[in-house]
Enzyme design. Structure first.
Site, mmCIF file in Angstrom:
data_model
loop_
_atom_site.group_PDB
_atom_site.id
_atom_site.type_symbol
_atom_site.label_atom_id
_atom_site.label_comp_id
_atom_site.label_asym_id
_atom_site.label_seq_id
_atom_site.Cartn_x
_atom_site.Cartn_y
_atom_site.Cartn_z
ATOM 1 N N THR A 40 71.534 35.981 14.261
ATOM 2 C CA THR A 40 71.308 37.414 14.028
ATOM 3 C C THR A 40 71.080 38.074 15.378
ATOM 4 O O THR A 40 70.631 37.431 16.317
ATOM 5 C CB THR A 40 70.088 37.645 13.110
ATOM 6 O OG1 THR A 40 70.395 37.275 11.776
ATOM 7 C CG2 THR A 40 69.683 39.108 13.075
ATOM 8 N N ASP A 56 72.907 43.628 13.368
ATOM 9 C CA ASP A 56 74.252 43.298 12.924
ATOM 10 C C ASP A 56 74.218 43.036 11.421
ATOM 11 O O ASP A 56 73.166 43.136 10.785
ATOM 12 C CB ASP A 56 74.782 42.075 13.676
ATOM 13 C CG ASP A 56 74.082 40.803 13.241
ATOM 14 O OD1 ASP A 56 72.836 40.783 13.251
ATOM 15 O OD2 ASP A 56 74.763 39.831 12.887
ATOM 16 N N ARG A 58 76.051 40.220 9.800
ATOM 17 C CA ARG A 58 76.595 38.913 9.412
ATOM 18 C C ARG A 58 75.482 38.007 8.926
ATOM 19 O O ARG A 58 74.469 37.841 9.596
ATOM 20 C CB ARG A 58 77.324 38.263 10.582
ATOM 21 C CG ARG A 58 77.760 36.823 10.307
ATOM 22 C CD ARG A 58 78.539 36.243 11.468
ATOM 23 N NE ARG A 58 79.850 36.872 11.607
ATOM 24 C CZ ARG A 58 80.749 36.547 12.540
ATOM 25 N NH1 ARG A 58 80.456 35.600 13.427
ATOM 26 N NH2 ARG A 58 81.907 37.162 12.594
ATOM 27 N N LYS A 72 69.911 44.125 7.138
ATOM 28 C CA LYS A 72 68.808 43.482 7.844
ATOM 29 C C LYS A 72 67.732 44.459 8.278
ATOM 30 O O LYS A 72 66.771 44.066 8.940
ATOM 31 C CB LYS A 72 69.343 42.729 9.069
ATOM 32 C CG LYS A 72 70.381 41.669 8.711
ATOM 33 C CD LYS A 72 70.881 40.939 9.925
ATOM 34 C CE LYS A 72 71.953 39.917 9.542
ATOM 35 N NZ LYS A 72 72.463 39.171 10.702
ATOM 36 N N GLY A 86 66.270 35.486 11.242
ATOM 37 C CA GLY A 86 65.801 34.168 10.838
ATOM 38 C C GLY A 86 66.321 33.820 9.457
ATOM 39 O O GLY A 86 67.467 34.115 9.114
ATOM 40 N N SER A 168 69.406 35.155 17.593
ATOM 41 C CA SER A 168 70.191 34.267 18.449
ATOM 42 C C SER A 168 71.005 35.033 19.480
ATOM 43 O O SER A 168 71.406 34.470 20.496
ATOM 44 C CB SER A 168 71.121 33.409 17.585
ATOM 45 O OG SER A 168 71.946 34.238 16.786
ATOM 46 N N ASP A 205 77.589 35.921 20.640
ATOM 47 C CA ASP A 205 76.940 34.948 19.776
ATOM 48 C C ASP A 205 77.765 34.790 18.514
ATOM 49 O O ASP A 205 78.070 35.771 17.836
ATOM 50 C CB ASP A 205 75.518 35.410 19.431
ATOM 51 C CG ASP A 205 74.849 34.508 18.415
ATOM 52 O OD1 ASP A 205 74.998 33.277 18.546
ATOM 53 O OD2 ASP A 205 74.197 35.028 17.500
ATOM 54 N N SER A 208 76.220 36.033 15.122
ATOM 55 C CA SER A 208 76.128 37.471 14.868
ATOM 56 C C SER A 208 77.523 38.042 14.716
ATOM 57 O O SER A 208 78.471 37.572 15.353
ATOM 58 C CB SER A 208 75.394 38.184 16.011
ATOM 59 O OG SER A 208 74.130 37.599 16.242
#
Length: 273
Positions: A40, A56, A58, A72, A86, A168, A205, A208
């Protein structure tokens, strides 16, 4: 002497975690399941008139993209929102419980909850479970003391910052924020900076992705902006690739017969009246 039965405890139960730790100590060759890395990118910053949060969209399950339009940014109170990174279930339920408690707090006191009150409730909840609730949170809002932004980590530690990022993809997002953030930014400049920070996390990343969501919170209102930017739009193919049958040669072919045995046959009449 007969022992009294233990009363059931409220909240989460982590008895299996203690059991796994004991088994790992007693059996050197045992491999107990460990927590999976979650992906994330969430960020937030304080601007002249309030706070803006971004994330984001995803949702991943290990190396599989489970959902491309996950929300989120969670509601806490009319002028306080929270971004979660998380474990999705932990972040969702933790913020839901905080929102419920803040609603009861507002009804009891007759006043709007403060951002510090929400942060304290969240960090006490996370500290109680010693990190087993895998939720990294960014709390942002505006109260009578002004705009405030907090980052809360899974073990209960927290920080009050003018800008922050978690998840991340936080390294790429923080690099953009540290380079371009300025105090007393306008809403347009803050929104552009936030989109670039989340986009950097998405492109840097694999955990994400999707689009960029944002939430603008001021002293008068809060506005949730879905799909503010889509940095990873699918590329359209310039032509259709169609191949005639037989283009690719078949090198070998094997037919495996299946031997089936009828074990039981039942005929049931159907009532049509």
């Amino acid at each position: 002497m007969q022992k009294t039965a233990l009363e059931p405890q409220k909240g989460f139960s982590f008895e299996n975690c203690e059991r796994n730790a004991a088994l790992e100590r007693s059996l050197p060759g045992l491999r107990v399941p460990h927590a999976r890395k979650t992906g994330t990118t969430i960020a937030g910053l304080v601007f002249r008139d309030g706070v803006i949060l971004g994330a984001d969209t995803r949702a991943t399950n290990d190396s599989i993209v489970a959902y491309q339009s996950c929300e989120k940014i969670h509601f806490i109170s009319p002028k306080i929102y929270c971004c979660g990174a998380g474990v999705a279930a932990d972040a969702e339920m933790t913020t839901r419980m905080a929102a419920s408690n803040m609603e009861l707090h507002a009804l009891s006191t007759g006043r709007e909850p403060r951002v510090a009150t929400v942060t304290r409730a969240l960090r006490q909840t996370l500290f109680r479970y010693r990190g087993y609730v895998g939720a990294s949170l960014i709390v942002g809002g505006v109260d009578f003391t002004g705009p405030q932004l907090y980052s809360v980590h899974p073990h209960g530690s927290y920080s009050r910052l003018p800008f922050t990022a978690l998840g991340s993809g936080q390294d790429a997002a923080l690099a953009v924020l540290e380079d371009r953030f300025q105090p007393n930014m306008t809403l347009e400049a803050a929104q552009e900076l936030l989109v670039e920070a989340i986009t950097a996390g998405i492109l840097g990343d694999l955990g994400s992705g999707g689009s960029v969501d944002a939430c603008v919170i001021t002293g008068t209102s809060a506005k949730l902006l879905r799909t503010l930017s889509s940095p990873t739009e699918p590329i359209e193919r310039s032509r259709q690739y169609r191949f005639a049958p037989g283009t690719t040669a078949v090198l070998s072919e094997t037919v495996m017969p299946l031997t089936l045995e009828l074990l039981e046959e039942t005929v049931q009449a159907m009532d049509v009246e």
